[in-house]
Design a protein around this motif. Structure first.
Motif, PDB file in Angstrom:
ATOM      1  N   TYR A 151      56.964 -22.127  35.644  1.00  0.00           N
ATOM      2  CA  TYR A 151      56.837 -20.815  34.994  1.00  0.00           C
ATOM      3  C   TYR A 151      55.459 -20.239  35.259  1.00  0.00           C
ATOM      4  O   TYR A 151      54.506 -20.983  35.479  1.00  0.00           O
ATOM      5  N   SER A 152      55.375 -18.910  35.213  1.00  0.00           N
ATOM      6  CA  SER A 152      54.046 -18.324  35.355  1.00  0.00           C
ATOM      7  C   SER A 152      53.896 -17.109  34.441  1.00  0.00           C
ATOM      8  O   SER A 152      54.872 -16.426  34.127  1.00  0.00           O
ATOM      9  N   THR A 153      52.676 -16.915  33.995  1.00  0.00           N
ATOM     10  CA  THR A 153      52.371 -15.735  33.174  1.00  0.00           C
ATOM     11  C   THR A 153      51.134 -15.064  33.752  1.00  0.00           C
ATOM     12  O   THR A 153      50.319 -15.715  34.395  1.00  0.00           O
ATOM     13  N   THR A 154      51.016 -13.768  33.512  1.00  0.00           N
ATOM     14  CA  THR A 154      49.939 -13.011  34.165  1.00  0.00           C
ATOM     15  C   THR A 154      48.824 -12.665  33.184  1.00  0.00           C
ATOM     16  O   THR A 154      48.946 -12.884  31.989  1.00  0.00           O
ATOM     17  N   PHE A 155      47.792 -12.089  33.732  1.00  0.00           N
ATOM     18  CA  PHE A 155      46.686 -11.615  32.907  1.00  0.00           C
ATOM     19  C   PHE A 155      47.132 -10.351  32.175  1.00  0.00           C
ATOM     20  O   PHE A 155      47.579  -9.404  32.798  1.00  0.00           O
ATOM     21  N   VAL A 156      47.052 -10.374  30.858  1.00  0.00           N
ATOM     22  CA  VAL A 156      47.314  -9.154  30.095  1.00  0.00           C
ATOM     23  C   VAL A 156      46.118  -8.877  29.196  1.00  0.00           C
ATOM     24  O   VAL A 156      45.488  -9.805  28.693  1.00  0.00           O
ATOM     25  N   HIS A 157      45.843  -7.631  29.018  1.00  0.00           N
ATOM     26  CA  HIS A 157      44.651  -7.289  28.255  1.00  0.00           C
ATOM     27  C   HIS A 157      44.974  -6.960  26.805  1.00  0.00           C
ATOM     28  O   HIS A 157      46.001  -6.373  26.514  1.00  0.00           O
ATOM     29  N   ALA A 201      56.512  -9.372  27.449  1.00  0.00           N
ATOM     30  CA  ALA A 201      57.646  -9.946  28.165  1.00  0.00           C
ATOM     31  C   ALA A 201      58.124  -9.030  29.283  1.00  0.00           C
ATOM     32  O   ALA A 201      58.441  -9.484  30.375  1.00  0.00           O
ATOM     33  N   LEU A 202      58.147  -7.727  29.017  1.00  0.00           N
ATOM     34  CA  LEU A 202      58.830  -6.823  29.946  1.00  0.00           C
ATOM     35  C   LEU A 202      57.905  -6.024  30.870  1.00  0.00           C
ATOM     36  O   LEU A 202      58.333  -5.623  31.949  1.00  0.00           O
ATOM     37  N   HIS A 203      56.692  -5.759  30.444  1.00  0.00           N
ATOM     38  CA  HIS A 203      55.924  -4.762  31.192  1.00  0.00           C
ATOM     39  C   HIS A 203      54.498  -5.125  31.559  1.00  0.00           C
ATOM     40  O   HIS A 203      54.022  -4.770  32.618  1.00  0.00           O
ATOM     41  N   GLU A 204      53.779  -5.735  30.635  1.00  0.00           N
ATOM     42  CA  GLU A 204      52.330  -5.696  30.744  1.00  0.00           C
ATOM     43  C   GLU A 204      51.749  -6.603  31.824  1.00  0.00           C
ATOM     44  O   GLU A 204      52.168  -7.743  31.970  1.00  0.00           O
ATOM     45  N   GLU A 205      50.783  -6.065  32.510  1.00  0.00           N
ATOM     46  CA  GLU A 205      50.034  -6.872  33.468  1.00  0.00           C
ATOM     47  C   GLU A 205      48.787  -6.122  33.905  1.00  0.00           C
ATOM     48  O   GLU A 205      48.843  -4.947  34.257  1.00  0.00           O
ATOM     49  N   LEU A 206      47.662  -6.814  33.860  1.00  0.00           N
ATOM     50  CA  LEU A 206      46.476  -6.281  34.522  1.00  0.00           C
ATOM     51  C   LEU A 206      46.560  -6.817  35.950  1.00  0.00           C
ATOM     52  O   LEU A 206      46.277  -7.978  36.212  1.00  0.00           O
ATOM     53  N   GLY A 220      39.910  -7.761  45.183  1.00  0.00           N
ATOM     54  CA  GLY A 220      39.577  -8.458  43.945  1.00  0.00           C
ATOM     55  C   GLY A 220      39.364  -7.531  42.763  1.00  0.00           C
ATOM     56  O   GLY A 220      38.835  -7.945  41.731  1.00  0.00           O
ATOM     57  N   GLN A 221      39.768  -6.286  42.907  1.00  0.00           N
ATOM     58  CA  GLN A 221      39.603  -5.348  41.792  1.00  0.00           C
ATOM     59  C   GLN A 221      40.892  -5.210  40.996  1.00  0.00           C
ATOM     60  O   GLN A 221      41.991  -5.293  41.544  1.00  0.00           O
ATOM     61  N   ALA A 222      40.725  -4.952  39.697  1.00  0.00           N
ATOM     62  CA  ALA A 222      41.892  -4.687  38.858  1.00  0.00           C
ATOM     63  C   ALA A 222      42.407  -3.294  39.181  1.00  0.00           C
ATOM     64  O   ALA A 222      41.630  -2.346  39.270  1.00  0.00           O
ATOM     65  N   LEU A 223      43.713  -3.172  39.377  1.00  0.00           N
ATOM     66  CA  LEU A 223      44.275  -1.874  39.758  1.00  0.00           C
ATOM     67  C   LEU A 223      44.915  -1.148  38.587  1.00  0.00           C
ATOM     68  O   LEU A 223      45.171   0.049  38.664  1.00  0.00           O
ATOM     69  N   ILE A 256      38.324  -4.104  32.146  1.00  0.00           N
ATOM     70  CA  ILE A 256      37.796  -4.996  33.177  1.00  0.00           C
ATOM     71  C   ILE A 256      36.582  -5.777  32.715  1.00  0.00           C
ATOM     72  O   ILE A 256      36.206  -6.767  33.333  1.00  0.00           O
ATOM     73  N   GLY A 257      35.965  -5.346  31.617  1.00  0.00           N
ATOM     74  CA  GLY A 257      34.745  -6.007  31.184  1.00  0.00           C
ATOM     75  C   GLY A 257      34.892  -6.868  29.940  1.00  0.00           C
ATOM     76  O   GLY A 257      34.037  -7.695  29.644  1.00  0.00           O
ATOM     77  N   MET A 258      35.968  -6.678  29.196  1.00  0.00           N
ATOM     78  CA  MET A 258      36.227  -7.500  28.012  1.00  0.00           C
ATOM     79  C   MET A 258      37.321  -8.493  28.376  1.00  0.00           C
ATOM     80  O   MET A 258      38.094  -8.258  29.275  1.00  0.00           O
ATOM     81  N   HIS A 259      37.382  -9.573  27.603  1.00  0.00           N
ATOM     82  CA  HIS A 259      38.374 -10.570  28.002  1.00  0.00           C
ATOM     83  C   HIS A 259      39.804 -10.201  27.601  1.00  0.00           C
ATOM     84  O   HIS A 259      40.019  -9.361  26.742  1.00  0.00           O
ATOM     85  N   GLY A 260      40.757 -10.836  28.255  1.00  0.00           N
ATOM     86  CA  GLY A 260      42.175 -10.675  27.940  1.00  0.00           C
ATOM     87  C   GLY A 260      42.838 -12.040  27.894  1.00  0.00           C
ATOM     88  O   GLY A 260      42.158 -13.061  27.764  1.00  0.00           O
ATOM     89  N   ARG A 261      44.154 -12.059  28.001  1.00  0.00           N
ATOM     90  CA  ARG A 261      44.883 -13.331  27.935  1.00  0.00           C
ATOM     91  C   ARG A 261      44.855 -14.028  29.295  1.00  0.00           C
ATOM     92  O   ARG A 261      45.152 -13.405  30.310  1.00  0.00           O
ATOM     93  N   TRP A 262      44.517 -15.310  29.288  1.00  0.00           N
ATOM     94  CA  TRP A 262      44.422 -15.991  30.576  1.00  0.00           C
ATOM     95  C   TRP A 262      45.809 -16.204  31.194  1.00  0.00           C
ATOM     96  O   TRP A 262      46.754 -16.531  30.505  1.00  0.00           O
ATOM     97  N   PRO A 263      45.877 -15.989  32.513  1.00  0.00           N
ATOM     98  CA  PRO A 263      47.125 -16.237  33.221  1.00  0.00           C
ATOM     99  C   PRO A 263      47.348 -17.741  33.403  1.00  0.00           C
ATOM    100  O   PRO A 263      46.378 -18.512  33.407  1.00  0.00           O
ATOM    101  N   THR A 264      48.584 -18.131  33.525  1.00  0.00           N
ATOM    102  CA  THR A 264      48.888 -19.566  33.651  1.00  0.00           C
ATOM    103  C   THR A 264      49.972 -19.808  34.691  1.00  0.00           C
ATOM    104  O   THR A 264      50.784 -18.935  34.982  1.00  0.00           O
TER     105      THR A 264
END
Ligand SMILES: Cc1cc2nc3c(=O)[nH]c(=O)nc-3n(C[C@H](O)[C@H](O)[C@H](O)COP(=O)(O)OP(=O)(O)OC[C@H]3O[C@@H](n4cnc5c(N)ncnc54)[C@H](O)[C@@H]3O)c2cc1C
Ligand code: SF4
Ligand code: FES
Ligand code: FES
Lengths: 937, 328
Positions: free
Chosen positions: A416-422, A846-851, A858-861, A513-521
């Protein structure tokens, strides 16, 4: 991954907010500059060279003749110049709605209108809703329904709702949703905003979905109380609905300067040289800081193993994070900051700073970062150091997993994988700092004023008594606004250098981009089961992408939910060149629960079992299969939920069995979550009239803490709430509190409030009420624990039905039932909002969010609400909440944790429902439209 | 924000002249309608005007007028007025629906039809300040990069998709675009107004720097004309179309006399699919025929690495929308 690049000098333009393109700057930038011959003139910086116009503006009925700079937006004029700070700025880009006002009766975003365009127009803001000191019925309804949580989106929601009702006095629920679609609420209290609007219109009187409170009917049933347990509007909501609540950005001090931060466009680079001389020459610029003159260690920014509350740990941390770092390790890392007479001059000055970077290779993915030859982010390597400064994965084991897997009748494996979400809390981070001699006052949005103060003092190397932290109101937290932030250090240093108060407000993009979010796994599971469906062995290998600093543990929670003899857990927290991953509503759980509970769902189907049956058979009965719980209602959560949801009817025994492309299905997930006791403090005093004041170090991030503390005090004292005044949000007036993180304010600080009340009552009994202007004061500093090694947990089971239009990849939530045991429900009104909001946030994850990061630069889009696809009113289903009340005898009147709980199972429940509907197991987040269309093809 | 001066022209021609004059003085001018896109571009320093020419205050530039059978819509009409206009709702539903699908009520109140049509691309790279073709540079980052929202038709050297919802509807209605310049006006068909990156990689349409889009003209609606806009979003509000389609059918009973089908979110311009239209012309519109038209509409699509999903997705909505419009 990019190749190392040679020195190159990049245009000024590229440094702003990390928007520059690292890869190609040299090639294309000259063209851009050629387009902007006037840029070099830099428009004078707050001087007379800036074009101005005089306009006539009617605001809430009052005429104003004002001279404005042509570039000023309407919201800027309202907030900075007319001091109408009820209108908020959440994004400044037309993607959040917090700035909604009416222009000639139409709702518009005041951040996206120039003030000059408003000449001759009539503006109405939230401050204009109240007539002769009487609230508009809509404002009253917002109070009655507890619609505002943090309140930062509230004025926008009010103005949007008002516009709906002005045009359509008796709208339907769907019409209200559509009319308010342009107003994000990150607390996601959408249900209650809609309910309140309908109530104000007289269309309905109650909630669009039920909240039911039942007691657990067992040994831990709750005894009724006098004040607690009744739906009570918050003590400060009136200020939130009238635009009078003062948030950090609303603070304005005489002679205040404005600051802006220059950020690295490169995800990894060494700074060879920074030339700030041209910026310094710009009229209006008062102070500039870089890593050269502001080299404070930001302790809370990177604490080995995420042990940010342990002072000893902070001292031994080897890999230090500074307010400004060299090398920079993520795109968006601060490089310099400027304080100037106004915000535009500060921004102009950033354009004049040139930075000579030596671009280094970078890596974004946590598994890539562990491969041989991967760019090294720290000399010690890319495995994040633990609390002993050792580069080792986190391990836990019980039994012998290899043996367990051998003994199992069937073994299943999945990744399983999860992404960076802010976090994307509505109010961007910022600060206002003021020095008086060697004493610092800092206004900053922090849910933990006490920790913030300790951190600031330690980082700046000054005594704690010299730091005062104030946070009266704050616009959401969700984990990234506890403690201090680099912005606090930067603002304080600029203020010191400039000899004047300084205000810094991060832009929405900087916040992302400068504050932390949820770590991807990434998560690898192996599950061994016996023929009868009993779990026998469970192995999880995980990798967490922490960004370049270890601000939290990076663990992946989930497998502890099961009763299983052989377990092994190995999680490697890895450094990457993304922005930092750390606390975000249930830090390690929503992503871990998604993996673990999707995996178990897979196993249930493989074993031919109903998931509910499988879970009830295999779920935790004791914490870590070892420690007794103080009470246990998980089975009750399942039973009640399945019944209220009608699980047997809605669940499809054969996944994906609906014919046609539109398919329905149902999923389930559950929760056991810490509700431990711990250290906190409260002061309480009483005057000669028997009026009580309770001093608590809370700020109310949105969960209603101030009111809850007042209610607890009133209950403990046996007086009505009206006799208790709550003092909050100011370290000069409040004692230590752990801070609003980890869902523990009610439990920990609430406990101290009860103790203070009891002590005070004893004092009153002995001495009587004080005389004249005297006060009697009790100070409680409590640190209770649960005896006998028992564990306190909150419990929940979530049931959801979705309809998936598989041909177009669209998911609609049809029904959502969340059953929670959070102990005693202190205030059903705000408790309901906590669960509903958290569930909707979970659905969004679950459905939408992703940084989303660009692998090449290497930039956040996708920084921002638009980019990250944060849920809107239209994405928010009505959520039904059932509370099973219990009192385990610990904590204040039996209250347990609630703030994070609702989000944790929601993500997995949605994934499982999608499987039941479609027969396709979605193993990567977010389960967006594209993926659903792709799996069907 | 970078500094600029605001200009309030009396009429469209004066607006165009202001832009021309600025250029002669070595300064940049830009136009703003509602500003909902423009101000974002300025704040990000993607657009760097010295003079911002504000059009929304121009008197009478927001009217809907019928001339003979045709309908002329002033470019400064707000998207909310457009989506609620009775004439448009009745005769050109596809345009009302497209306008009503844009972003949010607040953006529709502020945003103008002309601004919606002329908005700059929403490609992630462009919006994040990458110096690509659209920013006057000489490369495209999406081609080898993140292209899940990019073109499957007509791409190269830029692979943007045209962001405007109303543009898709206007192309389907065969609208004419009235353009005003400093010394006169001209009218272009939709096919000539929108331009591919091949023609000019930095731009999306045929407007010169000193020309404004003043109004659009919709030809008379045939007696049996029915139309609809279908938009697919990435969350349920407030995003640009992932893909969309505008379908205009002239129906006689259940037989289609003529059809115009345009796809959105698939190409750098609203993408008309004449071959698919032919499939319907003169035929009874059955679900099978609609499916065949949809199949034809997507024939020849050239997806990039990450956007092949747009093909089945667009097929599905074309089929559904054609069927729904034919049935209505
Ligand atoms: C968060 C967000 C979501 C959005 N979602 C959508 C969406 O779903 N669908 C959609 O279509 N759009 C969307 N938009 C884009 C845009 O804001 C709207 O389309 C709006 O209608 C633009 O109109 P405006 O009048 O405000 O344009 P402006 O901002 O004033 O102008 C837009 C551009 O067109 C140029 N321009 C304006 N008027 C003229 C003219 N008369 N002649 C020549 N050039 C002109 C300007 O110079 C500028 O480059 C969104 C924007 C945001 C911020
Ligand atoms: S698709 Fe167009 S806008 Fe996007 S990067 Fe390529 S050239 Fe730039
Ligand atoms: S601040 Fe204006 S929409 Fe977010
Ligand atoms: S109450 Fe809406 S964002 Fe907090």
């Amino acid at each position: 991954m990019s190749k190392p690049r040679n020195k190159k000098s990049i245009s000024r333009r590229k440094f702003i907010e990390g928007t520059g393109a690292a890869l190609v700057a040299a090639a294309a930038v000259p063209t851009l500059d050629a387009q902007t011959p006037a840029a070099a003139k830099a428009s004078g910086g707050g001087t007379s060279a800036v074009p101005r116009s005089t306009i006539r503006l009617k605001v809430n009925g009052a005429m104003h003749n004002i001279e404005v700079e042509d570039r000023w937006t309407l919201v800027e004029v309202l907030r900075d110049h007319l001091k109408l700070t009820g209108t908020k700025i959440g994004c400044d880009r037309g993607e959040c709605g917090a700035c909604t006002v009416h222009v000639d009766g139409n709702a518009v975003y005041s951040c996206s209108q120039l003030a000059v365009w408003m000449d001759g127009k009539s503006i109405q803001t939230v401050e204009g809703l109240e007539k002769n000191g009487k609230l508009d019925p809509l404002q009253q309804a917002f109070i009655d329904f507890d619609a505002p949580q943090c309140g930062f989106c509230t004025s926008g929601q009010l103005m949007a709702a008002k516009a709906v009702l002005n045009k359509n006095p008796r709208p339907t629920r769907e019409e209200v949703r559509a009319g308010m679609a342009g107003n994000i609420c990150r607390c996601s209290n959408y249900n209650l905003y809609v309910d309140a609007t309908l109530a104000a219109a007289g269309v309905s009187a109650g909630m669009g979905s039920k909240t039911i409170i039942v007691d657990d009917a067992g040994a831990t049933r709750v005894a009724p109380l006098k004040t607690l347990g009744r739906a009570t509007p918050r003590i400060d909501t009136r200020l939130r609905v009238s635009g009078k609540a003062s948030y950090t950005g609303d603070v304005s001090l005489p002679g205040m300067l404005y600051a802006r931060v220059l950020r690295s466009p490169h995800p990894h680079a060494k700074i060879r040289k920074i030339d700030t001389s041209r910026a310094a020459d710009l009229p209006g610029v008062k102070a500039i800081v870089t890593h050269e003159n502001c080299n404070y260690v930001w302790g809370a920014g990177s604490i080995a193993g995420g042990r940010q509350y342990v002072e000893e740990m902070k001292k031994i941390t080897k890999q230090r994070r500074y307010a400004f770092n060299n090398p920079v390790r993520y795109a968006g890392e601060p490089v310099a900051a400027v304080a100037a007479v106004d915000r535009h001059t500060a921004e102009e000055a950033l354009q004049l700073i040139s930075v000579d970077y030596e671009v280094l290779p970078f890596v974004l993915d946590q598994e890539e970062a562990l491969k041989p030859g991967a760019p090294q982010i720290w000399p010690e390597g890319n495995i994040s150091l633990d609390i002993r400064n050792e580069a080792k994965p986190m391990r836990e084991a019980r039994g012998n997993v290899e043996q367990g897997l051998r003994e199992s009748d069937r073994v299943f494996e999945s990744r399983y994988s999860t992404t960076f979400v802010h976090n994307a809390q509505m109010e961007p981070r910022g600060a206002v700092a003021q020095w008086e001699g060697d004493k610092l006052t800092i206004y900053t949005p922090t849910g933990g004023i006490a920790n913030c103060r300790t951190d600031m003092a330690r980082d700046l190397g000054i005594p704690e008594e010299n730091v005062r932290v104030i946070c009266q109101y704050m616009g959401g937290n969700f984990g990234n606004k506890n403690q201090n932030q680099d912005s606090d250090l930067i603002t304080a240093t600029l203020a010191k250098l400039a000899g004047a108060p300084v205000k810094l407000e991060y832009t929405r993009k900087e916040d992302f981009i400068g504050m932390h979010g949820r770590w991807p796994t990434t998560q690898y599971y192996k599950v061994g089961v016996k023929k009868d469906g009993t779990l026998h062995a469970l192995e999880m290998r995980g990798f967490s992408g922490m960004g370049p600093y270890r601000k939290n543990s990076g663990s992946i929670g989930g497998i502890q939910l099961y009763k299983v003899p052989h377990v092994q857990y190995v999680v490697t927290p890895v450094y990457t060149n993304k922005t930092t991953g750390a606390n975000f509503r249930g830090p390690e759980f929503p992503q871990g629960f998604f993996g673990a509970q999707s995996m178990m769902d897979e196993v249930a189907y493989q074993m031919g079992m109903d998931p509910v049956e499988f879970l009830v058979k295999n779920m935790t009965r004791k914490a870590e299969d070892e420690h007794e719980y103080t009470n246990y209602t998980l089975e009750e959560c399942f039973r009640r939920g399945a019944e209220a949801f009608d699980w047997k009817k809605r669940w499809k025994a054969k996944p994906g069995s609906d014919t046609g492309s539109v398919k329905r299905g149902s999923g389930v997930a559950f929760l056991a979550f810490r509700a431990g006791l711990g250290r906190s403090a409260a002061w309480m005093d009483v005057d000669s009239q028997g009026r009580y004041k309770v001093h608590v170090g809370v700020t109310d991030v949105g969960g209603g803490a101030k009111t809850t503390m007042g209610l607890i005090a009133a209950e403990a004292l046996g007086v009505p709430l009206s006799q208790v005044e709550v003092i909050w949000g100011d370290t000069s007036r409040c004692p230590y509190s752990v801070g609003e993180s980890g869902s523990r304010t009610t439990i920990m600080t609430g406990y101290a409030v009860i103790q203070a009340a009891r002590d005070l009552q004893k004092m009153i009994a002995e001495k009587g009420l004080p005389k004249g202007n005297d006060l009697l004061t009790a100070k409680a500093d409590t640190n209770p624990s649960v005896p006998g090694g028992k564990v306190r947990n909150s419990f929940a089971a979530h049931f959801v039905e979705v309809e998936v239009d598989t041909a177009v990849g669209h998911v609609k939530v049809l029904k959502y039932v969340a059953v929670h045991d959070s102990g005693r429900i202190m205030n059903p009104l705000s408790a309901t909002g906590q669960i509903k909001g958290a569930v909707i946030m979970g659905i969004g994850m679950a459905l939408h969010e992703e940084l989303h990061y660009d692998p090449r630069s290497g930039q956040a889009l996708t920084a921002g609400y638009y980019g990250q696809r944060v849920a809107t009113h239209m994405d928010a289903p009505d959520v039904e909440v059932i509370f099973i009340e219990s009192d385990d005898g610990y904590g204040p009147f039996g209250a347990k944790s609630i703030g994070e709980a609702g989000k944790l199972p929601a993500v997995a429940a949605i994934g499982n429902a999608i499987f039941n509907a479609t027969g396709k197991r979605m193993r990567d987040l977010p389960i967006r439209r594209q993926r659903l269309v792709e799996v069907r093809a | 924000m970078r500094s600029f001066s605001n200009a309030n022209p009396r009429d469209m021609q004066q607006a165009a002249k202001l832009a021309q004059q600025a250029r002669m003085e070595g300064r940049n001018a830009a136009f703003a309608g509602g500003g909902s896109d423009m101000l974002g571009l300025i704040k990000e320093r993607i657009a760097t005007p010295d003079v911002l020419v504000h059009l929304k205050g121009i008197q009478g530039a927001n009217k809907v007028e019928t001339k003979g059978g045709a309908t002329v819509i002033g470019g400064q009409i707000s998207l909310s007025d457009l989506s609620h206009n009775q004439v448009i709702l009745k005769r050109y539903a596809v345009l009302a629906e497209a306008a009503g699908s844009v972003a949010t009520p607040q953006i529709r109140n502020a945003g103008t039809l002309a601004g919606n049509v002329c908005q700059r691309p929403w490609c992630w790279y462009f919006r994040n300040g990458f110096p690509c073709f659209k920013a006057g540079g000489s490369q495209c980052f999406s081609f080898n990069g993140e292209n899940q929202f990019h073109a499957i038709f007509g791409g190269g050297p830029s692979f943007i998709v045209h962001p405007s919802d109303t543009a898709v509807a206007l192309m389907a209605l065969d609208a004419k675009f009235r353009i005003v310049g400093p010394s006169g006006q001209r009218t272009l068909s939709a096919a000539d107004f929108f331009t591919l990156p091949k023609q000019n990689a930095a731009k999306e349409n045929a407007l010169a720097y000193d020309e404004v889009l003043a109004s659009v003209e919709l030809p008379a609606a045939a007696a049996g004309q029915r139309s609809s806009y279908h938009k697919v979003l990435d969350r349920d509000a407030w995003t640009h179309a992932v893909v969309s389609t505008a379908v205009v059918l002239d129906m006689n009973g259940d037989t289609c006399r003529s059809a115009r089908i345009v796809l959105g979110g698939v190409a750098p311009i609203p993408w008309r699919v004449p071959e698919a239209e032919k499939v319907l012309t003169g035929q009874r519109v059955t679900p099978e025929l609609a499916a065949r038209a949809a199949e034809t509409a997507l024939a020849g699509a050239q997806p990039l690495a990450k956007n092949a999903y747009k093909i089945p997705l667009t097929k599905e909505i074309v089929q559904r929308t054609v069927s729904a419009v034919a049935r209505a």
